[in-house]
Design a protein around this motif. Structure first.
Motif, PDB file in Angstrom:
ATOM      1  N   LYS A 148       2.643  14.465 -14.952  1.00  0.00           N
ATOM      2  CA  LYS A 148       2.264  15.301 -13.812  1.00  0.00           C
ATOM      3  C   LYS A 148       1.737  14.457 -12.653  1.00  0.00           C
ATOM      4  O   LYS A 148       2.143  14.619 -11.503  1.00  0.00           O
ATOM      5  N   LEU A 149       0.809  13.557 -12.972  1.00  0.00           N
ATOM      6  CA  LEU A 149       0.191  12.736 -11.931  1.00  0.00           C
ATOM      7  C   LEU A 149       1.202  11.780 -11.303  1.00  0.00           C
ATOM      8  O   LEU A 149       1.220  11.591 -10.083  1.00  0.00           O
ATOM      9  N   LEU A 150       2.055  11.180 -12.142  1.00  0.00           N
ATOM     10  CA  LEU A 150       3.038  10.227 -11.636  1.00  0.00           C
ATOM     11  C   LEU A 150       4.079  10.918 -10.760  1.00  0.00           C
ATOM     12  O   LEU A 150       4.412  10.435  -9.668  1.00  0.00           O
ATOM     13  N   ALA A 151       4.577  12.063 -11.212  1.00  0.00           N
ATOM     14  CA  ALA A 151       5.581  12.799 -10.431  1.00  0.00           C
ATOM     15  C   ALA A 151       4.996  13.283  -9.111  1.00  0.00           C
ATOM     16  O   ALA A 151       5.648  13.208  -8.064  1.00  0.00           O
ATOM     17  N   GLY A 152       3.765  13.771  -9.147  1.00  0.00           N
ATOM     18  CA  GLY A 152       3.121  14.242  -7.922  1.00  0.00           C
ATOM     19  C   GLY A 152       2.919  13.115  -6.926  1.00  0.00           C
ATOM     20  O   GLY A 152       3.146  13.281  -5.726  1.00  0.00           O
ATOM     21  N   SER A 153       2.504  11.940  -7.415  1.00  0.00           N
ATOM     22  CA  SER A 153       2.269  10.805  -6.529  1.00  0.00           C
ATOM     23  C   SER A 153       3.566  10.299  -5.908  1.00  0.00           C
ATOM     24  O   SER A 153       3.624  10.016  -4.707  1.00  0.00           O
ATOM     25  N   VAL A 184       1.186   1.904  -0.343  1.00  0.00           N
ATOM     26  CA  VAL A 184       0.672   1.576  -1.675  1.00  0.00           C
ATOM     27  C   VAL A 184      -0.658   2.283  -1.921  1.00  0.00           C
ATOM     28  O   VAL A 184      -0.885   2.851  -2.995  1.00  0.00           O
ATOM     29  N   ALA A 185      -1.539   2.242  -0.934  1.00  0.00           N
ATOM     30  CA  ALA A 185      -2.836   2.910  -1.082  1.00  0.00           C
ATOM     31  C   ALA A 185      -2.662   4.408  -1.269  1.00  0.00           C
ATOM     32  O   ALA A 185      -3.320   5.027  -2.120  1.00  0.00           O
ATOM     33  N   SER A 186      -1.773   5.019  -0.487  1.00  0.00           N
ATOM     34  CA  SER A 186      -1.581   6.467  -0.583  1.00  0.00           C
ATOM     35  C   SER A 186      -1.026   6.860  -1.953  1.00  0.00           C
ATOM     36  O   SER A 186      -1.396   7.905  -2.508  1.00  0.00           O
ATOM     37  N   SER A 187      -0.152   6.019  -2.539  1.00  0.00           N
ATOM     38  CA  SER A 187       0.411   6.349  -3.855  1.00  0.00           C
ATOM     39  C   SER A 187      -0.674   6.407  -4.930  1.00  0.00           C
ATOM     40  O   SER A 187      -0.592   7.214  -5.860  1.00  0.00           O
ATOM     41  N   GLY A 188      -1.695   5.557  -4.804  1.00  0.00           N
ATOM     42  CA  GLY A 188      -2.798   5.597  -5.757  1.00  0.00           C
ATOM     43  C   GLY A 188      -3.786   6.704  -5.461  1.00  0.00           C
ATOM     44  O   GLY A 188      -4.271   7.391  -6.376  1.00  0.00           O
ATOM     45  N   VAL A 189      -4.084   6.914  -4.183  1.00  0.00           N
ATOM     46  CA  VAL A 189      -5.041   7.950  -3.792  1.00  0.00           C
ATOM     47  C   VAL A 189      -4.516   9.335  -4.157  1.00  0.00           C
ATOM     48  O   VAL A 189      -5.278  10.220  -4.555  1.00  0.00           O
ATOM     49  N   PHE A 190      -3.205   9.541  -4.053  1.00  0.00           N
ATOM     50  CA  PHE A 190      -2.622  10.833  -4.411  1.00  0.00           C
ATOM     51  C   PHE A 190      -2.851  11.152  -5.887  1.00  0.00           C
ATOM     52  O   PHE A 190      -3.084  12.305  -6.251  1.00  0.00           O
ATOM     53  N   VAL A 191      -2.769  10.134  -6.745  1.00  0.00           N
ATOM     54  CA  VAL A 191      -3.044  10.356  -8.164  1.00  0.00           C
ATOM     55  C   VAL A 191      -4.485  10.808  -8.355  1.00  0.00           C
ATOM     56  O   VAL A 191      -4.764  11.764  -9.101  1.00  0.00           O
ATOM     57  N   LEU A 192      -5.415  10.138  -7.674  1.00  0.00           N
ATOM     58  CA  LEU A 192      -6.827  10.520  -7.782  1.00  0.00           C
ATOM     59  C   LEU A 192      -7.058  11.925  -7.252  1.00  0.00           C
ATOM     60  O   LEU A 192      -7.842  12.703  -7.829  1.00  0.00           O
ATOM     61  N   PHE A 193      -6.384  12.278  -6.164  1.00  0.00           N
ATOM     62  CA  PHE A 193      -6.519  13.619  -5.602  1.00  0.00           C
ATOM     63  C   PHE A 193      -6.000  14.671  -6.583  1.00  0.00           C
ATOM     64  O   PHE A 193      -6.656  15.698  -6.830  1.00  0.00           O
ATOM     65  N   GLY A 224      10.251  17.896  -5.980  1.00  0.00           N
ATOM     66  CA  GLY A 224       9.402  16.938  -6.671  1.00  0.00           C
ATOM     67  C   GLY A 224       8.100  17.550  -7.143  1.00  0.00           C
ATOM     68  O   GLY A 224       7.644  17.290  -8.265  1.00  0.00           O
ATOM     69  N   LEU A 225       7.488  18.385  -6.304  1.00  0.00           N
ATOM     70  CA  LEU A 225       6.243  19.057  -6.698  1.00  0.00           C
ATOM     71  C   LEU A 225       6.493  20.062  -7.820  1.00  0.00           C
ATOM     72  O   LEU A 225       5.645  20.257  -8.696  1.00  0.00           O
ATOM     73  N   TYR A 226       7.653  20.697  -7.778  1.00  0.00           N
ATOM     74  CA  TYR A 226       8.027  21.630  -8.855  1.00  0.00           C
ATOM     75  C   TYR A 226       8.154  20.876 -10.183  1.00  0.00           C
ATOM     76  O   TYR A 226       7.681  21.339 -11.228  1.00  0.00           O
TER      77      TYR A 226
END
Length: 371
Positions: free
Chosen positions: A307-312, A169-178, A294-296
């Motif tokens: 973009k942020l949601l798909a990347g996360s 859960v934490a990583s899914s949110g941190v990835f958006v911030l990144f 997924g990144l594509y």
């Protein structure tokens, strides 16, 4: 000419039902591999395979349904979805059902469920919604607020305790911030702060069994018949597979039941023993194709929220794979994270496929708008 026209019609059909054909094929390949491995690791029990098949069917239906929902609807419900998840996590701590030493479930009479699974989708949706409203690159103040939004459910889940799910859960949110533009300098500062917080976590927050997992990770041979037994047997199974494996249904560690949790958390060890390095390489290629696709999709998304949601969603899926393979190989502590679409189980798989449904909605949005 006819073949080209047929292909075009086929692609048009997939677009009309909002399905990414490449992604669907890769996901089905993983599911088939999972069923084959579960049959072997589960003692050739068809009932186990049938139950997993039913769960896969439910997960696929959920994926198809979520793929049809307009992205604007996801944006609108993000804050409500996140708020409902927080309230359910608080309810778990107050009236939750305890099982296997952890209080993680809510009993609704008809069925039980883990609210923490909701946050695997609610978290990236909420952070993506918040950041997209402010624009990217995100300012330092917005990243700080986003980090607080990440911490709240992560702490609530960790208190259940459920270290594996809180990590995801934490990583899914941190990835958006990144992805929103967090600088490497800020990442370094956060890493130093996390390191400084580690002693507090060890002495005041971690349960005794969680501490034992860390100790076992550092030196599993210190208790080979106790806490270190799981990981020692897992490494034996992985190493004994060699280049081409022992063959399907021929793995000694799994068939002779030396390997515990062999159809759930440690199913990768069974797969490695039976199919060897070649099989593992093929499995990794499938996972890599899904992550790259997924990144594509994230890169070609129409707006910042998408973009942020798909990347996360994509990078969180990668974390699933990395953590599971790392823990059964002795490279990471055991935290109870299943191998995506391979391990036996229902709740986590449904959540994953729901995420891929959203990812497909983002993918076909780009194609349909560009036609």
């Amino acid at each position: 000419m006819k073949k080209t026209q047929f292909t075009a019609n086929k692609q048009s059909l997939l677009e009309r039902i909002h399905i990414d054909g490449f992604l669907l094929f890769a996901l089905f390949s993983l599911m088939l591999t999972g069923l084959i491995t579960i049959y072997s690791s589960g003692g050739q029990d068809w009932d186990l395979v049938n139950r997993q098949f039913v769960r896969l069917g439910l997960a696929i239906v959920i994926m198809f349904v979520l793929a049809q929902i307009p992205l604007m609807a996801y944006r609108r419900v993000s804050i409500y979805f996140y708020s409902a998840g927080i309230l359910l996590l608080v309810a778990v701590l107050i009236v939750g059902v305890t099982g296997k030493g952890a209080q993680r479930w809510l009993d609704l009479g008809i069925f039980r469920f883990q609210p923490s699974e909701i946050m695997k989708l609610a978290m990236p949706m909420m952070i993506a919604w918040f950041i997209s409203r402010k624009g990217i690159p995100a300012s330092l103040s917005n990243i700080f607020i986003g980090f607080l939004l990440v911490c709240l459910p992560t702490i609530l889940i960790a208190k259940q305790p459920d270290l594996g799910t809180s990590l995801l859960v934490a990583s899914s949110g941190v990835f958006v911030l990144f992805l929103a533009g967090m600088t490497w300098r800020l990442i370094g500062v956060i890493s130093i702060m996390a390191g400084a917080f580690a002693p507090i976590m060890w002495f005041f927050l971690m349960k005794e069994y969680q501490k034992q997992r860390v100790i076992t990770f550092l030196n599993p041979e210190s208790d080979p018949l106790g806490a270190g037994y799981h990981i020692i047997q897992s490494k034996i199974a992985i190493g004994s597979g060699g280049i081409d494996g022992k063959g399907w249904l021929q793995g000694t560690q799994s068939q002779l039941e030396f390997l515990p949790e062999r159809h759930t958390d440690f199913i990768f060890s069974v797969f490695s023993e039976e199919f060897g390095l070649l099989g593992v390489t093929g499995l990794l290629i499938i996972y890599l194709c899904i992550v790259l696709r997924g990144l594509y999709i994230a890169n070609r998304a129409q707006d910042t929220f998408s973009k942020l949601l798909a990347g996360s969603i994509t990078l969180t899926f990668f974390v699933y794979v990395f953590v599971n393979m790392g823990m059964v190989s002795g490279l990471l502590p055991v935290v109870g994270v299943p191998l995506p679409l391979i391990s036996y189980g229902g709740t986590s798989m449904v959540t994953l496929m729901a995420g891929f449904g959203i990812l497909m909605a983002i993918s076909t949005q780009k194609r349909l708008l560009s036609r």
